[in-house]
Design an enzyme around this catalytic site. Structure first.
Site, PDB file in Angstrom:
ATOM      1  N   LYS A   1     -12.566 -94.235  43.615  1.00  0.00           N
ATOM      2  CA  LYS A   1     -11.304 -94.711  43.018  1.00  0.00           C
ATOM      3  C   LYS A   1     -11.167 -96.207  43.274  1.00  0.00           C
ATOM      4  CE  LYS A   1      -6.334 -93.624  42.731  1.00  0.00           C
ATOM      5  NZ  LYS A   1      -5.219 -92.806  43.255  1.00  0.00           N
TER       6      LYS A   1
ATOM      7  N   SER B   1      -2.434 -90.370  39.734  1.00  0.00           N
ATOM      8  CA  SER B   1      -3.077 -91.623  39.359  1.00  0.00           C
ATOM      9  C   SER B   1      -4.606 -91.579  39.406  1.00  0.00           C
ATOM     10  CB  SER B   1      -2.598 -92.732  40.294  1.00  0.00           C
ATOM     11  OG  SER B   1      -3.014 -92.471  41.629  1.00  0.00           O
TER      12      SER B   1
ATOM     13  N   SER C   1      -1.171 -87.580  43.434  1.00  0.00           N
ATOM     14  CA  SER C   1      -2.169 -88.284  42.637  1.00  0.00           C
ATOM     15  C   SER C   1      -3.592 -87.745  42.743  1.00  0.00           C
ATOM     16  CB  SER C   1      -2.180 -89.772  43.004  1.00  0.00           C
ATOM     17  OG  SER C   1      -1.103 -90.413  42.372  1.00  0.00           O
TER      18      SER C   1
END
Ligand SMILES: [Mg+2]
Ligand SMILES: [Zn+2]
Lengths: 491, 95, 496
Positions: free
Chosen positions: C80, C163, C187
């Site tokens: 990420k 996210s 997320s």
């Protein structure tokens, strides 16, 4: 005597509170492992934490916690076993995180008291509201470039203790004595070097004025970052004067942050912002509460040195020194230590005359050091040597007057006092015959003065002593000279 | 409570985000919607409840006071904008 | 060969690598080929193919010398873009960090590096992790590899959730074997549910936050996103551990998570919190939830109805606490030391221009909300009250966990929605209604794919456990996974 400003409407009282920022003596920063060393290439004593790189996190320096607790104990203040670091949010070029990690609701140290010794012999108690730990900001330089401000983060993250007083001071002088006292205490404790030139200690000065007898406080102004005792006192004076003029001209003093300009001798408002500050304090979620137990505090208390107040009391009680002398001698640990070595304390049976020792340290040594711009630790005359000089006076090897000559030589050369006396032949003349001869000689050559003396002018006796001393290059024992003169002149 | 343009302007300045005049109403409306919705928290009885200041029961760990970091100006300045002679720079500030 | 390699789980690849069936280089190349055929999904903000092949070759060399490091050695993963990676652009999905090249490696990415894993690239995400659809990224939205087979959304591009949408899509589309996510209010778990994978948020303090761009410090936790529960256990083992650089990292041992996952749930008490329903939640989610409870009962667990009375206040609490922390955490993006600068005539103007242009709409909205709730006169009513309610929410869990070992809930109130769905902020926030409570209490949670919606989209079930009891959570998750018999259809490629 109270400090009063006399305005057109009468007298005004000044009310002062100080926020002293004292840099914690530590190797590394409050929340990072970067060095706290003064100076250095720009941005060299900076870790990625201090530069607020994304994802960087603070970790508390345990020594700084201990130093704050020590200082709290030295200020006779309440040590809080639970404290919390909070973020103070504002934007500025030298504040890389966009917030300062400080303490707000739960400071590490609560209320305490500092005792001020006033020159007239009285004391004043000044309340300490709190002491909290916080990070220093970096440094902005506005005058290096026509279009840019330069930013150096070397100081960013250095640990500071903010010592907040109650608004208890009533004159520039009290404020000056307060700052000196705080400096003396932190130096004794070794928690701050008190070096104002390097910015290790600086103060935000809160000033307001009111009519004597009023109990309500009027609006105050904060003068930021004043960095010498002299400037603090001067800033209070001019700011109080300014406020009196504002009130008396029918105006309102605005709550403001101001800067002191020592060159112009005035304070001016910092460039006013469209909106007032709103720091939005909240507990820093990157840190957990700081908790410790009473044993930890007691452990630190057990290692506390004797502090200036206690030392002063001891000097007055044990050595019968005046409050003034004692206070001068306890100004820092080094001076007290020097004095006590001169005294020969603990060196069995060899305690010297305390008043004599105090006089020599305060008048002669301090004077000489001042002339040479040296500190007591740089003194060319060691405490042992000064002690030996006092011994030479006490055992009548030299007179007090000759001792001053010897001392000058010691300052200049660092030689032992006994050696100087021997080399220069300064040993006091105690041989009665030699002194008697000199006395006879003076009397024989001064018939006019003898007549005056015998005519009742006893004041002229001093003149005779002077003549005899002159004839013996000051080496004659003054007591014997006096005695012989008296005998012979009246005889 | 309802958010006015002036309040939006004030908090946008505190947050140092430029908000053009023509967006003030839209933003005020959005923020108002969110605030109306969070308003329901006031109905929770929190008398005598301590605010949560940290998720864990732990206390802050400590570092020993030794220099272990710094002396890396190249890394510190690597991403800086318009750096000069080892300094970061910003538009000139007049105090 | 290459297509079948990417179908492997981490556990299978580990065995294949150690048997010498294929090399880490081949495995890595397969992942890169798969992505090459499906760039339209917009998985990565920054691809790191050279680094990946270099790391794969190093892994192969280690293995050849008999020095393989463990389960993650040679396993290709997506990182990420919230994790700062040394020498590689790290953006947090934001314009304001465009071009920022950290000179340091986050603890999580370092731990995975040290375990021998291969980084394929920095995956897309909502800007500063603020979003539930990966639509707030400055670098364009990520597309969910799933499409509805029927219904009004059939054939439309769907959001992967957020996210951690880039990571979720990458794992679901078989472009990597695992990925890192971060979870502040859901997320990891919500995108895992939307893309039919396993997503685990550990106990707050289990994974270091050092070097991970902060959104809300008291909530942020890194965790694994994988295709199986076993893989999540393996990858979490490599990520977790005490870190002295993070004061909120818990000084405890990292257990062998994988070792226990087959132990079943016999004798466990599983709580079903009655408050975990939402207005307009489709019936299929409620019935999947009941089905999940049934599986666990069948496997020998005791199912207990419980109550977490403050659940409905979790989301509004979160939307005060998280923006408040974010408003302060994001103050460092000021155009001075890294990232974007937009000049102005004064320092303030430079700040305001930079942050107006550098932050997207949602980030600005949250920074403004956060600034407001902390500001003078509002702090007590909003922030302080929220932190008190947060205490209440945590107490609810503490009380319930005196009675049960683990909680079972739906992960999200809906399956994946379309990328062009128009939602006001609060409606979007409701996506995290079931994940936020555990985040506020710092508890571990996992989303396990448990079934398909009537239109053929994946749905996840969530398990929540006591602090540091990821072991019980993983055991229970494995049972759900086994009963669901869930197997993702092979991603067939949707060439751009
Ligand atoms: Mg101040
Ligand atoms: Zn301060």
């Amino acid at each position: 005597m109270s400090y009063r400003i006399v305005g057109e409407t009468g007298e005004w009282e000044v009310v002062v509170g100080l926020e002293v920022h004292a840099q914690v003596t530590s190797e590394s920063k409050l929340f990072s492992g970067a060095s706290t060393e003064f100076g250095g290439e720009p941005n060299s004593h900076v870790s990625l934490v201090d530069a607020a790189m994304p994802g960087m996190l603070p970790v508390i320096n345990e020594h700084c916690i201990e130093q704050a607790v020590r200082t709290g104990l030295g200020l006779k203040a309440k040590v809080n076993l639970y404290s919390v670091f909070a973020r103070k949010n504002y934007f500025y070029a030298d504040l890389p995180q966009g917030y300062q990690i400080s303490q707000f609701e739960f400071p590490i140290i609560g209320a305490g008291t500092v005792i001020l010794d006033m020159p007239d012999g009285t004391t004043r108690n000044i309340g300490i509201e709190r002491l909290h730990l916080e990070q220093d900001a970096g440094k902005s330089m506005h005058d290096q470039d026509p279009r840019r401000t330069f930013v150096d983060l070397n100081r960013s993250g250095v640990a500071l203790m903010e010592i907040v007083s109650d608004p208890d001071m009533r004159s520039p002088e009290e404020a000056g004595i307060y700052v000196r006292k705080i400096r003396s205490i932190v130096r004794y404790l070794g928690t701050c070097d008190g070096n104002m030139e390097q910015g290790s200690m600086r103060a935000d000065v809160n000033v307001s004025v009111r009519k004597p007898g009023d109990t309500e406080l009027r609006t105050r102004c904060e003068i930021k970052n004043v960095n010498s005792v002299r400037f603090i006192m001067h800033a209070i004076e001019v700011e109080a004067q300014r406020q009196v003029e504002v009130w008396e001209s029918g105006g309102q003093v605005e709550q403001q942050t101001r800067l002191f300009d020592p060159v112009k001798g005035e304070t001016r408002a910092m460039r006013s912002k469209e909106f007032a500050h709103d720091y939005r304090y909240f507990p820093d979620p990157d840190l957990l509460p700081v908790k410790f137990n009473q044993e930890y505090v007691d452990g630190i208390a057990a290692t506390l040195p004797e502090l200036p107040d206690e030392k002063k009391q001891r000097y007055m009680a044990d050595y019968n020194l005046s409050a003034y002398d004692a206070e001068v001698l306890v100004v820092d640990r080094e001076t007290g230590g020097y004095f006590e070595t001169v005294l020969g304390r603990g060196d069995k049976g060899k305690t010297r005359d305390a008043k004599l020792a105090a006089n020599w340290v305060i008048s002669n040594l301090f004077g000489a050091l001042k002339a040479e711009s040296k500190t007591i630790t740089q003194s060319p005359v060691s405490a042992d040597q000064l002690g030996q000089l006092l011994d030479l006076i006490s055992d009548n090897t030299i007179s007090g007057k000759i001792a001053k000559t010897v001392f000058e030589e010691m300052i200049a050369t660092g030689k032992e006092p006994a050696d100087i006396v021997a080399e220069k032949g300064l040993k006091q003349i105690t041989d009665t015959g030699a002194i008697e001869a000199a006395v006879d000689d003076v009397i024989a050559n001064s018939p006019e003065q003898v007549a005056q003396y015998q005519g009742g002018n006893e004041k002229i006796a001093g003149w005779f002593v002077g003549q005899v001393m002159k004839a013996t290059q000051g080496k004659a024992n003054p007591g014997m000279v006096n005695k012989l003169l008296k005998e012979k002149l009246s005889g | 409570m309802s958010l006015d343009r002036e309040t939006v302007r004030r908090i946008a300045y505190l947050a140092r985000i430029r908000v053009d005049e023509d967006r003030l109403d839209k933003i005020a409306g959005e923020l108002d919607g969110i605030l109306d919705w969070v308003e329901q928290l006031s109905e929770v009885d929190t008398d005598g409840v301590e605010p949560m200041t940290s998720v864990t029961e732990l206390t802050s760990p400590h570092r020993v006071d030794v220099v272990t970091d710094g002396q890396c100006p190249d890394k510190v300045l690597a991403n800086g904008f318009d750096t000069f002679d080892g300094f970061f720079t910003v538009p000139k500030v007049v105090e | 060969m290459s297509n079948t390699l990417t179908q492997l789980t981490i556990a299978q690849a580990r065995d294949g690598l150690s048997n010498g069936d294929f090399s880490a280089t081949e495995l890595t190349q397969s992942c890169m080929d798969t992505y090459g055929a499906a760039r339209k999904l917009n998985i990565y903000i920054t691809e790191t193919p050279e680094l990946a092949l270099e790391q794969a070759a190093a892994s192969d060399a280690r293995r050849a010398k008999g020095e393989a490091l463990g389960s993650m050695d040679g396993i290709p993963i997506a990182m990420k873009d919230l994790f700062c990676t040394d020498g590689i652009q790290s953006t947090a999905g934001s314009h304001i960090l465009e071009g920022f090249v950290p000179q340091y490696e986050s603890t999580i990415s370092q731990n995975l590096k040290d375990a021998g894993s291969v980084m394929l690239g920095k995956s897309n995400m909502d800007e500063f992790a603020m979003g539930s659809a990966t639509t707030t990224s400055y670098y364009g939205n990520t597309v969910n590899p799933w499409q509805a087979a029927s219904g009004p959304d059939a054939g439309k591009d769907l959001a992967p959730g957020g996210s951690s949408g880039g990571s979720a899509s990458a794992v679901a589309a078989r472009m990597c074997l695992g990925a890192t996510g971060t979870d502040t209010g859901g997320s990891i778990r919500q995108p895992a549910s939307f893309t039919g994978i396993v997503g685990l948020k550990p106990t707050y303090g289990r994974c270091s936050r050092w070097g991970c761009v902060a959104f809300a410090s008291s909530l942020d936790q890194a965790g694994p996103m994988t295709r199986t529960v076993r893989d999540a256990a393996i990858m979490l083992g490599a990520m977790a551990g005490h870190d002295v650089k993070d004061s909120t990292s818990t000084p405890i041992e990292t257990p062998d998570f994988e070792a226990v996952i087959d132990q079943g749930v016999k004798g466990l008490r599983v709580g079903i919190p009655k408050e975990y329903t939402a207005e307009g939640m489709p019936e299929e989610i409620t019935s999947l939830w009941q089905r999940g409870a049934g599986w666990l009962r069948e496997a020998g667990a005791e199912i207990v109805d419980v109550s977490l009375p403050h659940t409905k206040y979790a989301l509004p609490t979160y939307y005060i606490v998280a923006p408040a922390e974010a408003s302060s955490n994001l103050a460092r993006y000021d155009g001075v030391r890294y990232g974007l600068r937009v000049e102005g005539n004064s320092l303030d103007e430079m700040y305001m221009n930079t942050r107006a242009e550098g932050f997207g709409e949602e980030v600005q909205r949250r920074v403004l909300i956060g600034t407001y709730v902390l500001s003078a006169g509002y702090y007590d009513a909003y922030y302080l009250q929220a932190q008190k309610v947060r205490t209440r929410i945590a107490e609810d869990f503490t009380k319930v966990f005196e009675d049960v070992d683990v909680l079972l809930t739906p992960t999200a109130p809906s399956p994946a929605f379309t990328l062009d769905a128009k939602m006001d902020p609060v409606t979007m926030y409701l996506n995290d209604i079931f994940t936020v409570p555990a985040s506020l209490a710092g508890l571990p949670g996992i989303s396990v794919p448990a079934g398909l919606s009537q239109h053929g989209l994946p749905l996840g079930l969530q398990l929540i456990a006591k602090p540091y009891d990821e072991l019980t959570m993983l055991r229970t998750a494995e049972v759900i996974e086994r009963f669901a018999g869930f197997d993702l259809p092979v991603f067939s490629g949707r060439e751009a």
